[in-house]
Design a protein around this motif. Structure first.
Motif, mmCIF file in Angstrom:
data_model
loop_
_atom_site.group_PDB
_atom_site.id
_atom_site.type_symbol
_atom_site.label_atom_id
_atom_site.label_comp_id
_atom_site.label_asym_id
_atom_site.label_seq_id
_atom_site.Cartn_x
_atom_site.Cartn_y
_atom_site.Cartn_z
ATOM 1 N N MET A 395 0.706 -1.225 0.094
ATOM 2 C CA MET A 395 -0.069 -0.053 -0.095
ATOM 3 C C MET A 395 0.890 1.278 0.008
ATOM 4 S SD MET A 395 -3.111 -0.544 -0.121
ATOM 5 C CE MET A 395 -4.002 0.693 0.049
ATOM 6 N N LYS A 396 2.125 1.041 0.090
ATOM 7 C CA LYS A 396 3.003 2.268 0.028
ATOM 8 C C LYS A 396 2.980 2.784 -1.378
ATOM 9 C CE LYS A 396 6.794 2.524 2.278
ATOM 10 N NZ LYS A 396 8.171 1.898 2.097
ATOM 11 N N THR A 397 3.183 4.042 -1.295
ATOM 12 C CA THR A 397 3.272 4.640 -2.684
ATOM 13 C C THR A 397 4.580 5.209 -3.417
ATOM 14 O OG1 THR A 397 2.698 6.926 -1.888
ATOM 15 C CG2 THR A 397 0.941 5.676 -2.821
ATOM 16 N N ASP A 398 5.551 5.101 -2.438
ATOM 17 C CA ASP A 398 6.915 5.252 -2.871
ATOM 18 C C ASP A 398 7.950 4.665 -1.825
ATOM 19 O OD1 ASP A 398 7.913 7.368 -0.700
ATOM 20 O OD2 ASP A 398 6.723 8.760 -1.853
ATOM 21 N N SER A 399 9.108 4.616 -2.228
ATOM 22 C CA SER A 399 10.050 3.517 -1.274
ATOM 23 C C SER A 399 10.445 4.243 -0.176
ATOM 24 C CB SER A 399 11.335 3.177 -2.407
ATOM 25 O OG SER A 399 11.988 4.452 -2.768
ATOM 26 N N PHE B 245 9.310 -7.755 -16.633
ATOM 27 C CA PHE B 245 9.594 -6.823 -15.288
ATOM 28 C C PHE B 245 8.394 -7.285 -14.235
ATOM 29 C CE2 PHE B 245 10.609 -3.075 -12.790
ATOM 30 C CZ PHE B 245 11.930 -3.218 -12.639
ATOM 31 N N ALA B 246 8.650 -7.144 -12.848
ATOM 32 C CA ALA B 246 7.804 -7.174 -12.168
ATOM 33 C C ALA B 246 8.104 -5.841 -10.919
ATOM 34 C CB ALA B 246 7.806 -8.731 -11.313
ATOM 35 N N GLY B 247 7.261 -5.484 -10.644
ATOM 36 C CA GLY B 247 7.409 -4.227 -9.779
ATOM 37 C C GLY B 247 6.224 -3.555 -9.213
ATOM 38 N N LYS B 248 6.433 -2.345 -8.706
ATOM 39 C CA LYS B 248 5.255 -1.394 -8.119
ATOM 40 C C LYS B 248 5.467 -0.124 -8.711
ATOM 41 C CE LYS B 248 5.561 0.017 -3.922
ATOM 42 N NZ LYS B 248 5.523 0.253 -2.360
ATOM 43 N N VAL B 249 4.457 0.368 -9.206
ATOM 44 C CA VAL B 249 4.358 1.826 -9.920
ATOM 45 C C VAL B 249 4.817 2.755 -8.860
ATOM 46 C CG1 VAL B 249 2.811 3.541 -11.216
ATOM 47 C CG2 VAL B 249 2.480 1.174 -11.376
ATOM 48 N N SER B 250 5.916 3.416 -9.090
ATOM 49 C CA SER B 250 6.357 4.581 -8.197
ATOM 50 C C SER B 250 6.200 5.782 -8.694
ATOM 51 C CB SER B 250 7.746 4.387 -7.959
ATOM 52 O OG SER B 250 8.641 4.316 -9.073
ATOM 53 N N ASP B 251 5.810 6.150 -10.018
ATOM 54 C CA ASP B 251 5.523 7.420 -10.623
ATOM 55 C C ASP B 251 4.893 7.295 -11.986
ATOM 56 O OD1 ASP B 251 6.072 10.319 -10.538
ATOM 57 O OD2 ASP B 251 7.510 10.116 -12.129
ATOM 58 N N ILE B 252 3.948 8.260 -12.265
ATOM 59 C CA ILE B 252 3.264 8.235 -13.539
ATOM 60 C C ILE B 252 3.315 9.854 -13.887
ATOM 61 C CG2 ILE B 252 1.063 7.810 -12.155
ATOM 62 C CD1 ILE B 252 1.077 6.481 -15.626
ATOM 63 N N THR B 316 -3.381 3.037 -19.766
ATOM 64 C CA THR B 316 -2.438 4.520 -19.257
ATOM 65 C C THR B 316 -3.100 5.259 -18.641
ATOM 66 O OG1 THR B 316 -2.716 5.033 -21.567
ATOM 67 C CG2 THR B 316 -0.925 3.980 -21.206
ATOM 68 N N GLU B 317 -4.614 5.493 -18.792
ATOM 69 C CA GLU B 317 -5.134 6.420 -18.056
ATOM 70 C C GLU B 317 -5.551 5.983 -16.663
ATOM 71 O OE1 GLU B 317 -8.683 8.282 -19.696
ATOM 72 O OE2 GLU B 317 -7.813 8.606 -21.635
ATOM 73 N N THR B 318 -5.431 4.618 -16.120
ATOM 74 C CA THR B 318 -6.184 4.334 -14.889
ATOM 75 C C THR B 318 -4.884 3.941 -14.145
ATOM 76 O OG1 THR B 318 -6.470 2.121 -16.073
ATOM 77 C CG2 THR B 318 -8.266 3.466 -15.487
ATOM 78 N N LEU B 319 -3.658 3.682 -14.779
ATOM 79 C CA LEU B 319 -2.431 3.343 -13.907
ATOM 80 C C LEU B 319 -2.061 4.294 -12.796
ATOM 81 C CD1 LEU B 319 0.095 1.215 -14.400
ATOM 82 C CD2 LEU B 319 1.469 3.347 -14.742
ATOM 83 N N ARG B 320 -1.650 3.717 -11.607
ATOM 84 C CA ARG B 320 -1.620 4.574 -10.579
ATOM 85 C C ARG B 320 -0.483 4.249 -9.500
ATOM 86 N NH1 ARG B 320 -6.067 3.081 -6.530
ATOM 87 N NH2 ARG B 320 -4.813 4.691 -5.454
ATOM 88 N N TYR B 321 -0.074 5.224 -8.722
ATOM 89 C CA TYR B 321 0.947 4.861 -7.848
ATOM 90 C C TYR B 321 0.667 3.671 -7.039
ATOM 91 C CZ TYR B 321 1.950 9.973 -8.607
ATOM 92 O OH TYR B 321 2.182 10.869 -9.215
ATOM 93 N N GLY B 322 1.633 2.821 -6.700
ATOM 94 C CA GLY B 322 1.575 1.761 -5.639
ATOM 95 C C GLY B 322 1.004 0.449 -6.419
ATOM 96 N N GLN B 323 0.500 0.587 -7.521
ATOM 97 C CA GLN B 323 -0.238 -0.844 -8.115
ATOM 98 C C GLN B 323 0.962 -1.719 -8.442
ATOM 99 O OE1 GLN B 323 -1.937 1.078 -11.523
ATOM 100 N NE2 GLN B 323 -4.062 0.228 -10.721
ATOM 101 N N ARG B 324 0.724 -2.891 -7.899
ATOM 102 C CA ARG B 324 1.617 -4.000 -8.369
ATOM 103 C C ARG B 324 1.372 -4.704 -9.652
ATOM 104 N NH1 ARG B 324 4.657 -5.857 -3.651
ATOM 105 N NH2 ARG B 324 4.317 -4.323 -2.124
ATOM 106 N N VAL B 325 2.471 -4.581 -10.458
ATOM 107 C CA VAL B 325 2.259 -4.847 -11.908
ATOM 108 C C VAL B 325 3.229 -5.718 -12.340
ATOM 109 C CG1 VAL B 325 1.360 -2.737 -12.541
ATOM 110 C CG2 VAL B 325 3.661 -3.029 -12.675
ATOM 111 N N ALA B 326 2.941 -6.702 -13.497
ATOM 112 C CA ALA B 326 3.678 -7.348 -14.183
ATOM 113 C C ALA B 326 3.810 -6.766 -15.492
ATOM 114 C CB ALA B 326 3.412 -8.815 -14.494
#
Lengths: 524, 366
Positions: A395-399, B245-252, B316-326
């Protein structure tokens, strides 16, 4: 200001008295089947303390899950007349078209679709067909419907078709409970209409519930205005909240997060609220929970309105512990903890039993869990810690490491160090954080609109001004207004660098509720 | 002449919506409203059939349909199956000929379902093909444009009864400019019937069997969801894709220029990719992905950003911070990777000075 905050949860009804910024007293009582019985019991328990009854109370704020439970369980809902304004657009997707059939069968009274509505830039889409609105209202009246939901195309940009239609309906059904979609939702016709339909379906229950709450307060001897807390951590006067029950759907979780911020004095943090059955995790920004951006499903219906962005996991103080401690939850004994857990003489091993055995918690009879294998205790705690760590990180939004505030009756399951967080903060009265959050709730105003032909700064300023007007209209003291959320989204395929701007401001509740005037309509 | 057509069960349309959203590579609009329309039409007893493109006669006429405009406007006006059908009827009137079948402009996103909506009213089959094999933002980014087929005429309808014919344009880019302007006037959403195609042209230049492909993809995801197994793995297996890649969206970061949504998403690595970072630039759809500053995938390879748990696509319109994505790559249709194809839809067509090299190209070719 002296306020009483009450949270009516599934298991407990908590009440606190707050004076200024001090929690004076906090009590926990069992939630009763009739809900108001629990509130009365909590208020009576609180009134035993002289500091509670000695001076007047300025306000009672109640947070309740009563309305969302009614939708999820499909009970106490009234039938609704659905009026959609926007033909010839959307004719093939009438109101209720995306509802689960069983719920739609309970709520669908009559459906009418008429011409009208606006374009994204505020131009009229079609002239409002007033004759068709009148005919629809007569049909609703003939069907005996007392609740009406009205949704018009692009009403968040120009609500005039909805307000005019509401006036027409009111002349024909004078005692109708009318919900206009622009009061609730954002852009997205079906989801906003769904929110309005759901709201209208709760009209009777809301009226009865608020009346019962007021009766309970009167019976307790208190003389204070009643407020109902909303999903966004703010409050509305009960008389107003009664008209918008959907806006209190997720207020319990929000209250916990707001209470955590208040009790810890930290405005930007992660919050973990561990209850009996579930744990809610969210992020606080400027003291408010971050909101979910998109569609939120309630009872299988897609809706769009202000909701906190929460992650719920099946971990709590009553969670079942299986397989030598390697499996924790999602099953839980819930409110039967005091009969089914080992420490209370029951036969079900729960997280609370393990915590008592580990000496982390005082509850029931510790001798009943003395036999637990230390290895099992270690594995169960490790499992709970892993669940907490993984989901907080999710749930965190940055590191950047943020503090983690642990509240709720099951907060013992949160370890003292969680990777990705700077510290774990525990607070006095943390187990009543939700009632504290209700007591400190503020008043808000929000705008969500498309601006064109102006720069970003100008558009945000214009939106902020409109949001401030709305907050003051809702009872906020203008001197205390604070902008807590600004979001701007450039829109594809629209001319003139169209920018959709959403702004939310909050303010402290003004002492004089009588200065309230109706919320201003958005300009066209 | 009898031609085999296969009825499409509603269950497959549900799968089509999931698969098309993945093939939309972040754009193309959500198929949700189209799917709702199909549920209504099927509830009324209508049904749609699928036709193999190679069963078309050379001189059959095929209508290429799509919805055009801003997804936001579509969310308020909603998609109406009758308007899509009317765009086709306008073209029939203008041409003085009936269409044998309809087909999709793009199989990615909401436009995958538009031809089914038209077909349900017109009583003709849907050709199992499209001309993008995914979603792209502009009219010249199609296999028909790559084949230098005639870009005109085009018909356009709005739900209020406006009808537009773009009778003649000199290039596909002119078609994009003129039709886009008309669409904006109509309220930034309209249904269109693109330049009609002959059966021969569809057989020679369309991207074939993409409806079936989208249905298969959606089926794989839905089956994995039901089994609680990894839907991402199911997608890779169904399409021969690669996990990037597997990760978490940190900026958009988003901005609109010339009516398009452009921007960059940054994803911080998790699990096996911990410590690494991926940046993905988009113009409505995902266009180029860099891993730690090095380009690893570009258009026309399909770059799909998926919810790590459900396997469903994220726009691309709904991607947001914190989402876990592949982030996964799926192979592009071969025609898009020809030198002519790359002129239309390669990285340089999107303004990136990068040489296209498919992530699926054998390393031995270096």
């Amino acid at each position: 200001m002296r306020r009483i905050g009450i949270d009516v949860g599934g298991t407990n009804t908590d009440a606190v008295l707050i004076a200024g910024s001090n929690v004076v007293r906090a009590v926990k009582t069992a939630t009763t089947a009739d809900v108001t019985g629990g509130i009365l019991a909590a208020l009576k328990a609180l009134s035993r303390f002289p500091e509670v009854t000695g001076q007047p109370i300025d306000a009672v704020m109640i947070g309740t899950t009563h309305f969302i439970n009614a939708v999820v369980q499909g009970r106490s809902l009234n039938r609704v007349g659905a009026l959609r304004i926007g033909l010839p657009a959307g004719a093939t997707l009438p109101p209720f078209c995306d509802w689960p059939p069983a719920l739609a069968d309970l709520v669908r009274g009559e459906v009418a679709m008429v011409e009208g509505g606006h374009d994204y830039d505020g131009r009229p889409f079609m002239p409002l067909d007033r004759a068709a609105v009148t005919a629809a209202a007569h049909r609703f009246a003939a069907a005996g419907l007392k609740a009406v939901a009205i949704a018009s195309v692009f009403s968040p940009i120009d609500p005039s078709c909805e307000t005019e239609a509401a006036e027409i309906v009111r002349t024909i059904i004078p005692d109708a409970a009318i919900t206009c979609s622009h009061e609730l939702g954002r852009i997205g016709l079906l989801e906003r209409e769904n929110a309005a339909l759901m709201n209208a379906a709760l009209a009777e229950l809301a009226r009865e519930t608020v009346a019962a709450f007021e009766a309970a307060i009167a019976e307790s001897g208190l003389k204070a205005p009643l407020y109902i807390t909303q999903n966004d951590g703010t409050v509305m006067l009960a008389a107003h909240a009664m008209r918008q029950p959907v806006l209190s759907f997720a207020s319990g979780a929000t209250n916990s997060m707001r209470g955590a911020a208040f009790l810890s004095g930290i405005a930007d943090a992660m919050v973990i609220d561990v209850g009996g059955t579930t744990t809610d995790i969210g992020q606080l920004r400027h003291g408010f929970p971050r909101e979910a951006n998109g569609v939120v499903e309630v009872g299988g219906v897609r809706t769009l309105f202000r909701m906190p962005d929460l992650l719920s996991i099946g971990l709590g103080g009553g969670s079942h512990v299986e397989a030598d401690g390697d499996v924790v939850g999602p099953l839980s004994v819930g409110h039967r903890l005091t009969t089914e857990a080992l420490v209370f003489g029951g036969s079900r091993l729960t997280t609370s039993d393990v915590a008592v055995a580990a000496g982390m918690l005082e509850l029931g009879d510790r001798a009943r869990v003395a036999h637990l294998d230390p290895a099992l205790i270690g594995r169960m705690l490790a499992r709970a810690h892993a669940m907490v760590e993984e989901n907080v990180d999710r749930m965190k939004t940055d590191s950047a490491p943020l503090p983690l505030i642990a509240v709720g009756g099951g907060a013992f399951l949160v370890p003292d160090a969680v990777a990705g967080t700077s510290q774990v903060v525990r607070v006095t009265h943390g187990d009543c954080a939700n009632a504290v959050g209700a007591a400190i709730a503020q008043v808000s105003g929000e705008i969500d609109q498309v601006f064109q032909g102006m720069g970003r700064t100008e558009a945000v300023a214009a939106a902020t001004g409109l949001a401030q007007d709305r907050a003051v209209a809702a009872g906020a003291d203008a001197a205390t207004l604070q902008t807590i959320e600004v979001e701007d989204i450039p829109l594809a395929y629209l001319p003139g660098n169209a920018l959709r701007v959403r702004v939310r401001v909050v303010g402290i509740l003004g002492r004089r509720a009588s200065r309230r005037r109706p919320p201003p309509a958005a300009p066209s | 002449m009898t031609v085999r057509t296969t009825p499409i069960p509603l269950e497959d349309i549900e799968s089509l919506a999931v698969g098309a959203w993945i093939l939309g590579t972040g754009g193309g609009g959500s198929p949700y409203l189209g799917l709702l329309n199909m549920r209504q039409l099927y509830a009324e007893g209508r049904q749609v059939s699928l036709m193999d493109p190679f069963d078309l006669a050379d001189d059959d006429d095929v209508a290429v349909v799509s919805n055009m405009g801003a997804p936001l406007v579509g969310q308020e006006r909603l998609t109406d199956s009758r308007t899509v059908a009317r765009a086709v009827e306008i073209m029939e009137r203008y041409q003085g000929r009936k269409f044998r079948a309809v087909m999709s402009l793009e199989i990615g996103g909401g436009n995958a379902i538009q031809p089914l909506m038209a077909a349900a009213h017109l009583g003709i089959p849907v050709v199992d093909a499209d001309c993008m094999g995914r979603a792209f933002p502009e009219a010249q980014m199609t296999s028909f444009a790559i084949g230098d087929l005639q870009p005109w005429p085009l018909s356009m309808a709005d739900c209020r009864g406006q009808e537009v014919i773009v009778a003649r344009v000199t290039t596909w880019k002119w078609m994009e400019r003129v039709s886009r302007k008309a669409c904006v006037e109509l309220g930034s959403v309209a249904s269109t019937c693109k330049a009609p195609r002959t059966g021969r042209e569809v057989k020679d230049w369309a991207i074939h069997h993409t409806t079936t492909k989208a249905i298969g993809l959606g089926r794989a995801v839905r089956a994995a969801q039901r089994r609680h197994s990894d839907p991402i793995a199911a997608i890779l297996e169904a399409e021969g894709g690669l996990r990037l890649f597997a990760g978490k969206v940190s900026d958009i970061a988003r901005r609109t220029t010339e009516g398009f949504l452009r921007g960059t998403a940054t994803i911080e690595g998790l699990d096996g990719d911990r410590g690494a970072r991926m940046e993905i630039a988009f113009q409505n759809e995902w266009a180029v992905a860099w891993r730690d500053g090095v380009p690893v995938a570009t258009v026309p390879d399909l770059i799909c950003v998926l919810d790590a748990v459900t396997g469903e696509a994220i726009g691309t319109e709904t991607l947001r911070y914190g989402q876990r994505v592949a982030v996964v790559a799926l192979p592009a249709p071969p025609i898009l990777m020809t030198p002519k194809g790359l002129e239309h839809v390669g990285p340089r067509a999107f303004g990136y000075d990068i040489e296209f090299r498919s992530v699926f190209a054998p390393t031995a070719a270096e």
